[in-house]
Structures are given as structure tokens and as C-alpha cells.
Design an enzyme around this catalytic site. Structure first.
Site, PDB file in Angstrom:
ATOM      1  CD  GLU A 173      -3.536   2.549   8.389  1.00  0.00           C
ATOM      2  OE1 GLU A 173      -3.545   1.414   8.926  1.00  0.00           O
ATOM      3  OE2 GLU A 173      -4.334   2.877   7.500  1.00  0.00           O
ATOM      4  CD  GLU A 189      -3.636   2.521   3.681  1.00  0.00           C
ATOM      5  OE1 GLU A 189      -4.671   1.941   4.120  1.00  0.00           O
ATOM      6  OE2 GLU A 189      -2.493   2.267   4.076  1.00  0.00           O
TER       7      GLU A 189
END
EC number: 3.2.1.58
Length: 427
Positions: free
Chosen positions: A217, A316
Site C-alpha cells: 500500500e 486485502e
């Protein structure tokens, strides 16, 4: 969808190279047989909160400060800084040795899952001057890989926290910092990736590890994307220079779904997988959606994934339709859902609902359980349109929306994983 695969000669004696054309005509390349992302589905869970602390996953570690009248650390950096090296090492050794054990891997396999993603911070392998972090995670990681092998579970090793933080999230180890591209931080991250590549990227773990994620991320909106692209390329080539054809996992940096269609697709790049993370709880607009709207958005994720040139999956996601979990948004920041998110007044203007009992299954009526089951099934169907999914997370101490084990136990997550009460939502 991706179409025919054909074999071309390889300059490497260790593997064959397969250029695979996409609908748009762009080719990307495959070598070796670590995992067939083209045809096989990953069905997995993240082992969150193990080697990178997250207050919402294991609040008890942080509540210990609160119970003693002390300020609650906001992340692992401040957790270890507050305790000092010796006490931090003692507490984290206890955590590492107990949070995930062999029985977890046995249960993961028993649930029909075939994969785990293991987040780990740079500090497990190399410390900056004056870093308060403690080490010792590596031996537990090695043990985890042995358990994974025993139960036929495949693994990604995910560099979840970079020096200076790549996103300012508490799950990077250091909240509210965006210094990853400053000073020597990027080079330290590359050095750590080199170590990971040397140790875990080759044949020694080739029957277990099926991907190394270069960075979790990175926040593209605040980073220099040109420098980030250089980092990805360097990390990729450093792995290839070890002689390994291991899969390289690249998170999308929160860019649009098609941003990588023209990247990493020449013969110089092979076995590249794009990792998308999908949630609908981190803005008032998302939280205000009806379950039908949540399902519609999830199905759109799946439809878009089929148009990408690269293999891709959702690394995710969760069942969450609220942000009510304690400390989900960070220590001291409340929830947008019940208008207690004081951190950002612009995101705290509308009361959506009460968070009271939101993570207590005894307060959920049948309609609520059905809505969550619908949303989970829609995401499963969407993500299996391509290479699969990795739920966040395997377990937590207290929350429900983010806990695979609890959701499965209460029949909200399908078991078997392919069973459907609401089939065809994304057709």
C-alpha cells in the site's frame, strides 16, 4: 479474460517463457511453475497483526498502557519506544510465539484455504539508527513456512512497512509519516528486499513461497510516482538477478484499476502480479451505501479485474460495512459511522448509525446476518473472476467484521468456500 498461451524459447536454462496476450493485445510473460495464476485460484487469509502490530487486531497489547494511565501508543514504533528494547522484546516474543501457532495453519487448511499472506516490516531484517523496533521475527517466519509446507499452504512474503513509512498508516509501523522516499529510506527498503529475495525467493522455499510483495500500500497520492516506479523496477530486477523466477507482487498504490496495463509487460518482466485492496468503509459515502450498493460495487471490482492485462487478485478485503471496530481508523480517532471521527471534521458530518454492539453477533438479527453473507459472497464471486482473494484477516481479538474465524464459525462466511446462498450476484 486472458487467452491462449504458447511457448517460446528461453535464454534461461532454468525456465520456459510464455508470453500471454491480453484482450488489448499487450503481452505479459510467465516463467517457472511457482503458481499458475492463470488457472488456479488463491483462496487465502492475511496473518495480520503478527509481525506488524495493528491496534485494532490486538487491542490488548495497547490497552495495557491505557490500563496503567499511560498514553496509548499509536503504532509499533511508539509501542516499542514506550517500552524500551528489553521489555518490548519480552512482550513481542510472547506475542509472536502465541498469536499464530501450528494449530492456526492446520485450521486454515481445514477451512479449505490454500494460501496465507504474511506481512512483515523492514525492521525485522535491518534497523535504522535510533530505531526503537526490536527484532526476532525472522525465526518465527521461518517456522511459519515450515508449517505452511506441512499443510500444503502457499505463502506471499509481504514487505508491509518501509523505512519512514510509505503511507502514514499505523500498519506501516509508523503513523502519520510519509518519509519513505527521503534520505536513504528507499535504499534500505531495497536492501531488505534483496535479503528477502536471496533467502526466500529461490528454490529453498520454492515449494511454499509463491510471491514476494515489494511494498504494501504505497500511498500514490502523496508519493512521487516516478520514484515509486523506479523502486518497483529495482526491486524486481534485484530479485531476477538472483536467478529466481519467483512471482513479484506489486500493490496498485491506490491507482486506477487499469494503471498497470502498460507497465511491466515487456520481455524484461515476467511473473508480475498486481495486488488490489478493496474496502468500502473509509469514507462517509462508502459507509452510507445500502447492501445492494455494496454488492454492486464489489461486482464492478470483479468486472474491471477481467480487463487488466496482468494477473491480479484482491490481496486485502473484509466483510466490513462499518468502521466501528475500535481503533480501526487509528488510536484516538473514533468512527465516521457514528460521527465520532474527530480526526477529520470533513469526514465526520453525518451520523449513519450507532456502533453499539456492532461487533457482537448476539445483537445481529437475521437480516443483518444475511446482508453480510450477501456482501461476502459477492466479493468472493467478484475476485474469483481472476486469480482469487486474501481476506483481511485470519483472526482478531475482538472484532467480527474483520475476522475470518469468527465469520466462519457463525455461518456468515461460506463453508465450504464455494457454497452460495446468493448465487449469481455478479453474473
Amino acid at each position: 479474460m486472458l487467452i491462449s498461451t504458447f511457448i517460446i524459447s528461453s535464454l534461461l536454462s532454468i525456465a520456459l517463457a510464455n508470453p500471454i496476450p491480453s484482450r488489448g493485445g499487450t503481452q505479459f510473460y510467465k516463467r517457472g511453475d511457482y503458481w499458475d495464476y492463470q488457472n488456479d485460484k488463491i483462496r487465502g487469509v492475511n496473518l495480520g497483526g503478527w509481525f506488524v502490530l495493528e491496534p485494532f487486531i490486538t487491542p490488548s497489547l495497547f490497552e495495557a498502557f491505557e490500563n496503567q494511565g499511560q498514553d496509548v501508543p499509536v503504532d509499533e514504533y511508539h509501542y516499542t519506544k514506550a517500552l524500551g528494547k528489553d521489555l518490548a522484546k519480552e512482550r513481542l516474543d510472547q506475542h509472536w510465539s502465541s498469536w499464530i501457532v501450528e494449530a492456526d495453519f492446520q485450521s486454515i487448511a481445514g477451512a479449505g484455504l490454500n494460501f496465507v499472506r504474511i506481512p512483515i516490516g523492514y525492521w525485522a531484517f535491518q534497523l535504522l539508527d535510533n530505531d526503537p523496533y526490536v527484532q526476532g521475527q525472522e525465526s518465527y517466519l521461518d517456522q511459519a513456512l515450515e508449517w505452511a509446507k506441512k499443510y500444503d499452504i502457499k505463502v506471499w512474503i509481504d514487505l508491509h512497512g518501509a523505512p519512514g513509512s510509505q503511507n502514514g498508516f499505523d500498519n506501516s509501523g509508523l503513523r502519520d509519516s510519509y518519509e519513505f522516499q527521503n534520505g536513504d529510506n528507499t535504499q534500505v527498503a531495497l536492501d531488505v528486499l534483496q535479503y528477502i529475495s536471496n533467502k526466500y525467493g529461490g528454490s529453498d522455499y520454492g515449494d511454499v513461497v509463491i510471491g514476494i510483495e515489494l511494498l504494501n500500500e504505497p500511498l500514490g497520492s502523496v508519493l512521487d510516482m516516478g520514484k515509486l516506479n523506479d523502486f518497483w523496477q529495482q526491486g524486481y530486477h534485484n530479485l531476477r538477478n538472483t536467478g529466481s523466477s519467483q512471482n513479484v507482487i506489486i500493490h496498485d498504490a491506490f491507482q486506477t484499476w487499469d494503471s498497470f496495463n502498460d507497465k511491466f509487460h515487456t520481455p524484461d518482466y515476467w511473473n508480475v502480479v498486481i495486488d488490489h485492496h478493496h474496502y468500502q468503509v473509509f469514507s462517509p459515502g462508502e459507509l452510507s451505501r445500502s447492501v445492494d450498493e455494496h454488492v454492486k460495487v464489489a461486482c464492478e471490482w470483479g468486472a474491471n479485474s477481467t480487463k487488466e492485462n496482468h494477473w491480479n487478485l484482491c490481496g486485502e478485503w473484509s466483510a466490513a460495512m462499518t468502521d466501528c471496530t475500535k481503533w480501526l481508523n487509528g488510536v484516538g480517532r473514533g468512527s465516521r459511522y457514528d460521527q465520532t471521527f474527530d480526526y477529520d471534521p470533513s469526514q465526520n458530518q453525518n451520523y449513519i448509525g450507532s456502533c453499539q454492539g456492532s461487533q457482537d453477533i448476539s445483537t445481529w438479527d437475521d437480516d443483518k446476518k444475511s446482508n453480510y453473507r450477501r456482501y461476502i459472497e459477492a466479493q468472493l464471486d467478484a475476485f474469483e473472476k481472476r486469480s482469487g482473494w486474501i481476506f483481511w484477516t485470519w483472526k482478531t481479538e475482538t472484532t467480527l467484521e474483520w475476522d475470518f474465524q469468527k465469520l466462519s464459525y457463525y455461518g456468515i462466511f461460506p463453508s465450504p468456500l464455494t457454497s452460495r446462498q446468493y448465487p449469481g450476484q455478479c453474473d
